[in-house]
Design a protein around this motif. Sequence first.
Motif, PDB file in Angstrom:
ATOM      1  N   ASN A 146     -85.469 -13.532 -15.717  1.00 61.11           N
ATOM      2  CA  ASN A 146     -84.153 -13.052 -15.285  1.00 61.11           C
ATOM      3  C   ASN A 146     -84.167 -11.602 -14.812  1.00 61.11           C
ATOM      4  O   ASN A 146     -83.145 -10.912 -14.888  1.00 61.11           O
ATOM      5  N   LEU A 147     -85.300 -11.141 -14.322  1.00 59.97           N
ATOM      6  CA  LEU A 147     -85.355  -9.780 -13.786  1.00 59.97           C
ATOM      7  C   LEU A 147     -84.432  -9.652 -12.572  1.00 59.97           C
ATOM      8  O   LEU A 147     -84.512 -10.461 -11.644  1.00 59.97           O
ATOM      9  N   PRO A 148     -83.558  -8.645 -12.548  1.00 57.65           N
ATOM     10  CA  PRO A 148     -82.651  -8.487 -11.405  1.00 57.65           C
ATOM     11  C   PRO A 148     -83.360  -8.031 -10.131  1.00 57.65           C
ATOM     12  O   PRO A 148     -82.886  -8.272  -9.026  1.00 57.65           O
ATOM     13  N   ASP A 149     -84.497  -7.343 -10.295  1.00 60.04           N
ATOM     14  CA  ASP A 149     -85.258  -6.857  -9.143  1.00 60.04           C
ATOM     15  C   ASP A 149     -86.707  -6.673  -9.584  1.00 60.04           C
ATOM     16  O   ASP A 149     -87.050  -6.875 -10.748  1.00 60.04           O
ATOM     17  N   LYS A 150     -87.553  -6.266  -8.652  1.00 58.36           N
ATOM     18  CA  LYS A 150     -88.981  -6.168  -8.945  1.00 58.36           C
ATOM     19  C   LYS A 150     -89.295  -4.982  -9.867  1.00 58.36           C
ATOM     20  O   LYS A 150     -88.747  -3.895  -9.712  1.00 58.36           O
ATOM     21  N   VAL A 151     -90.196  -5.239 -10.816  1.00 60.49           N
ATOM     22  CA  VAL A 151     -90.738  -4.212 -11.707  1.00 60.49           C
ATOM     23  C   VAL A 151     -92.233  -4.119 -11.442  1.00 60.49           C
ATOM     24  O   VAL A 151     -92.923  -5.144 -11.362  1.00 60.49           O
ATOM     25  N   HIS A 152     -92.714  -2.894 -11.278  1.00 64.96           N
ATOM     26  CA  HIS A 152     -94.143  -2.699 -11.009  1.00 64.96           C
ATOM     27  C   HIS A 152     -94.731  -1.752 -12.050  1.00 64.96           C
ATOM     28  O   HIS A 152     -94.130  -0.726 -12.394  1.00 64.96           O
ATOM     29  N   ALA A 153     -95.889  -2.125 -12.592  1.00 60.55           N
ATOM     30  CA  ALA A 153     -96.551  -1.310 -13.610  1.00 60.55           C
ATOM     31  C   ALA A 153     -97.868  -0.765 -13.079  1.00 60.55           C
ATOM     32  O   ALA A 153     -98.651  -1.497 -12.459  1.00 60.55           O
ATOM     33  N   LYS A 154     -98.098   0.518 -13.331  1.00 62.29           N
ATOM     34  CA  LYS A 154     -99.388   1.142 -13.015  1.00 62.29           C
ATOM     35  C   LYS A 154    -100.037   1.552 -14.332  1.00 62.29           C
ATOM     36  O   LYS A 154     -99.512   2.406 -15.060  1.00 62.29           O
ATOM     37  N   ALA A 155    -101.174   0.916 -14.642  1.00 65.27           N
ATOM     38  CA  ALA A 155    -101.891   1.203 -15.880  1.00 65.27           C
ATOM     39  C   ALA A 155    -103.054   2.141 -15.577  1.00 65.27           C
ATOM     40  O   ALA A 155    -103.981   1.773 -14.851  1.00 65.27           O
ATOM     41  N   TYR A 156    -102.987   3.337 -16.110  1.00 67.75           N
ATOM     42  CA  TYR A 156    -104.041   4.329 -15.903  1.00 67.75           C
ATOM     43  C   TYR A 156    -104.993   4.272 -17.101  1.00 67.75           C
ATOM     44  O   TYR A 156    -104.725   4.879 -18.154  1.00 67.75           O
ATOM     45  N   PHE A 157    -106.070   3.517 -16.950  1.00 64.05           N
ATOM     46  CA  PHE A 157    -107.025   3.315 -18.037  1.00 64.05           C
ATOM     47  C   PHE A 157    -108.406   3.791 -17.593  1.00 64.05           C
ATOM     48  O   PHE A 157    -108.921   3.343 -16.566  1.00 64.05           O
ATOM     49  N   THR A 158    -109.000   4.667 -18.381  1.00 66.92           N
ATOM     50  CA  THR A 158    -110.355   5.132 -18.093  1.00 66.92           C
ATOM     51  C   THR A 158    -111.348   4.001 -18.350  1.00 66.92           C
ATOM     52  O   THR A 158    -111.244   3.283 -19.350  1.00 66.92           O
ATOM     53  N   ALA A 159    -112.299   3.841 -17.468  1.00 71.94           N
ATOM     54  CA  ALA A 159    -113.289   2.761 -17.582  1.00 71.94           C
ATOM     55  C   ALA A 159    -114.412   3.141 -18.543  1.00 71.94           C
ATOM     56  O   ALA A 159    -114.636   4.322 -18.840  1.00 71.94           O
ATOM     57  N   ASN A 160    -115.103   2.105 -19.028  1.00 75.80           N
ATOM     58  CA  ASN A 160    -116.317   2.247 -19.849  1.00 75.80           C
ATOM     59  C   ASN A 160    -116.095   3.090 -21.098  1.00 75.80           C
ATOM     60  O   ASN A 160    -116.855   4.018 -21.384  1.00 75.80           O
ATOM     61  N   LEU A 161    -115.049   2.750 -21.839  1.00 81.56           N
ATOM     62  CA  LEU A 161    -114.774   3.455 -23.091  1.00 81.56           C
ATOM     63  C   LEU A 161    -115.519   2.791 -24.248  1.00 81.56           C
ATOM     64  O   LEU A 161    -115.808   1.594 -24.207  1.00 81.56           O
ATOM     65  N   GLY A 214    -102.536   5.244 -20.441  1.00 79.87           N
ATOM     66  CA  GLY A 214    -101.088   5.232 -20.269  1.00 79.87           C
ATOM     67  C   GLY A 214    -100.622   4.275 -19.193  1.00 79.87           C
ATOM     68  O   GLY A 214    -101.407   3.848 -18.344  1.00 79.87           O
ATOM     69  N   ILE A 215     -99.334   3.929 -19.255  1.00 79.11           N
ATOM     70  CA  ILE A 215     -98.748   2.974 -18.299  1.00 79.11           C
ATOM     71  C   ILE A 215     -97.412   3.524 -17.808  1.00 79.11           C
ATOM     72  O   ILE A 215     -96.620   4.051 -18.600  1.00 79.11           O
ATOM     73  N   VAL A 216     -97.173   3.403 -16.490  1.00 78.60           N
ATOM     74  CA  VAL A 216     -95.889   3.782 -15.898  1.00 78.60           C
ATOM     75  C   VAL A 216     -95.246   2.521 -15.317  1.00 78.60           C
ATOM     76  O   VAL A 216     -95.892   1.759 -14.588  1.00 78.60           O
ATOM     77  N   PHE A 217     -93.963   2.298 -15.660  1.00 76.81           N
ATOM     78  CA  PHE A 217     -93.205   1.163 -15.133  1.00 76.81           C
ATOM     79  C   PHE A 217     -92.170   1.689 -14.139  1.00 76.81           C
ATOM     80  O   PHE A 217     -91.418   2.624 -14.453  1.00 76.81           O
ATOM     81  N   TYR A 218     -92.117   1.065 -12.977  1.00 77.81           N
ATOM     82  CA  TYR A 218     -91.188   1.471 -11.924  1.00 77.81           C
ATOM     83  C   TYR A 218     -90.185   0.354 -11.662  1.00 77.81           C
ATOM     84  O   TYR A 218     -90.547  -0.834 -11.575  1.00 77.81           O
ATOM     85  N   TYR A 219     -88.912   0.745 -11.542  1.00 82.06           N
ATOM     86  CA  TYR A 219     -87.850  -0.207 -11.210  1.00 82.06           C
ATOM     87  C   TYR A 219     -86.813   0.541 -10.379  1.00 82.06           C
ATOM     88  O   TYR A 219     -86.210   1.519 -10.856  1.00 82.06           O
ATOM     89  N   ALA A 220     -86.624   0.077  -9.152  1.00 82.34           N
ATOM     90  CA  ALA A 220     -85.718   0.771  -8.226  1.00 82.34           C
ATOM     91  C   ALA A 220     -86.119   2.249  -8.174  1.00 82.34           C
ATOM     92  O   ALA A 220     -87.259   2.558  -7.884  1.00 82.34           O
ATOM     93  N   ASP A 221     -85.188   3.153  -8.461  1.00 81.02           N
ATOM     94  CA  ASP A 221     -85.524   4.577  -8.436  1.00 81.02           C
ATOM     95  C   ASP A 221     -85.744   5.143  -9.832  1.00 81.02           C
ATOM     96  O   ASP A 221     -85.726   6.356 -10.038  1.00 81.02           O
ATOM     97  N   LYS A 222     -85.964   4.250 -10.817  1.00 78.58           N
ATOM     98  CA  LYS A 222     -86.163   4.684 -12.202  1.00 78.58           C
ATOM     99  C   LYS A 222     -87.595   4.399 -12.642  1.00 78.58           C
ATOM    100  O   LYS A 222     -88.271   3.543 -12.076  1.00 78.58           O
TER     101      LYS A 222
END
Length: 531
Positions: A56-71, A140-148
């Motif tokens: 029931n998402l009203p609009d698209k949500v996009h997540a950017k996961a910033y994870f360092t490799a080879n930990l 860390g992770i950033v979630f984007y929705y519309a202008d928020k």
Amino acid sequence: MREKTIHRASTGFFMLTVAGILILVNFVAAELFARFDLTESKMYSISEASKNLMKNLPDKVHAKAYFTANLPAPYNSHTSFVKDIFEEYAAYSNGGFGFEFIDPGDNEETRNQLMVLGIPPVQIQEIQNDQFQVKQAWLGIVFYYADKKEVIPVVKTTSGFEYEVTSTIKKLTAERLKTVGFLQGHEEPNPREAMQRASEIIEKNYKIALVDLKEQKASALDEVDTLVIVNPKTKIEEEDLYYIDQFLMKGKTIAFFADAIDVDVRSFRAVNVDNGLAELLTHYGVTINQDLIGDVQNKRINIASQQGMFRISNIINYPLIPVVTDFDKDSPLTQTVDALSFPFLSSLKVTSNTEAVTYTVLARTTPRSWQQVGMFVVNPMENLAPKPDAQTGPFPVAAAAQGRFTSFFANKLDQTAGDKPWLNPSSALTQSPETRILVVGDGSFGLDEYFDPPNVIFLADAVDWLMQDNAMIGIRGRGMENKPIGELEPWEKSVIKYMNMIGIPILFVIFGFARWSMRRARKRGFQLASK
């Protein structure tokens, strides 16, 4: 020759069939998502609440996961875990949720961007060439929705990760955040100071407001959806009680977490608390008794004592912090709770159901609990065993009431003397619509001073229940189960003790004797065969 041709044709047909089945399985798997999670808490799959949110998402949500490799371990599994969970979110979103993984690496521009976003680097120790080294990493992770946007600064653990994601997306896509008001002005704890852990969880889904009725009067409750009253130590005046009562009459909800006995843990003195709530709560159908409950199922505490020149720490059981494990499994608030600890707990007297209001006892102490009344003994170094005439449990200690309540002031509206100008018969509400209250005979269980993770989760779940948002209840503590071993009878302890001391050696003797007998029999068989 003909047989070879038939054999080759059969082999080719078999390989084509297998290839066709694999292609079909991959096609079906791409269209239909399925996962089998055999863990008890289903920590590797998302709950129905998260699935419904995605659908029931009203609009698209996009997540950017910033994870360092080879930990190094255990962080090396975080990326695959998060990726698997995100794939499940995406599968149920019908294209509404997307994600990508970015390794900041040595890119200075990306690192500066992360600092602006509020994602700090973490220091991780690893062993390279037989030496300890410190590595700088991002999780860390950033979630984007519309202008928020909303940020999870660091994924410290996979436990509770689904709740972090679902609550973040829910907050991001909400049109309006509801407000939880914490009553102040009667020596109640400030939630942002004394209840920081609970406040941090609650603020993932709601706003927190401090409500001071002495200064703002009824207007202090205008924007509040749920009122939480935590451990008032001075008397709440009648005018403030009227505003609280009218808040409930409007169909809003209230939690009462209150001590009947105030215990000073420095001097171990206990005194009765007169917070002014007794008559109000009794009118609503739940009374907090003036007692303290001790229980053989309890928390262990660290007590320091001076012995000569040395200060010795002793870890002892403290019956006045009972561990409660008996919960109503039909209530959405307590159906997933395993254990809670309540410091200086008082019992409740709960009214029977009426036509208008339904009462539910949510939690009880064990049958081996007991009641202290009158003179209270709270020093852990003294004898806290029950007196011969002490009433024994189980005792109800948490209760919920749902229905249409009658105003506590309904029969007082003719008291319009000049000293009570706030008691206005023309505007006062005497009957509530369908609403709910929650009462716990302890005001300290959610404080940082007595921090216990299940307690904090229960307090946050209680806010969800009062807000009538049951979707988040149950997923907040996934992977954080607390299953204490039940209190054993003395004879059971003795059986386990002697089984460990004597039973296991006896089993080894029996096993050795059996092995010796088998070898002896085998040797005798060889001798007979040689003759």
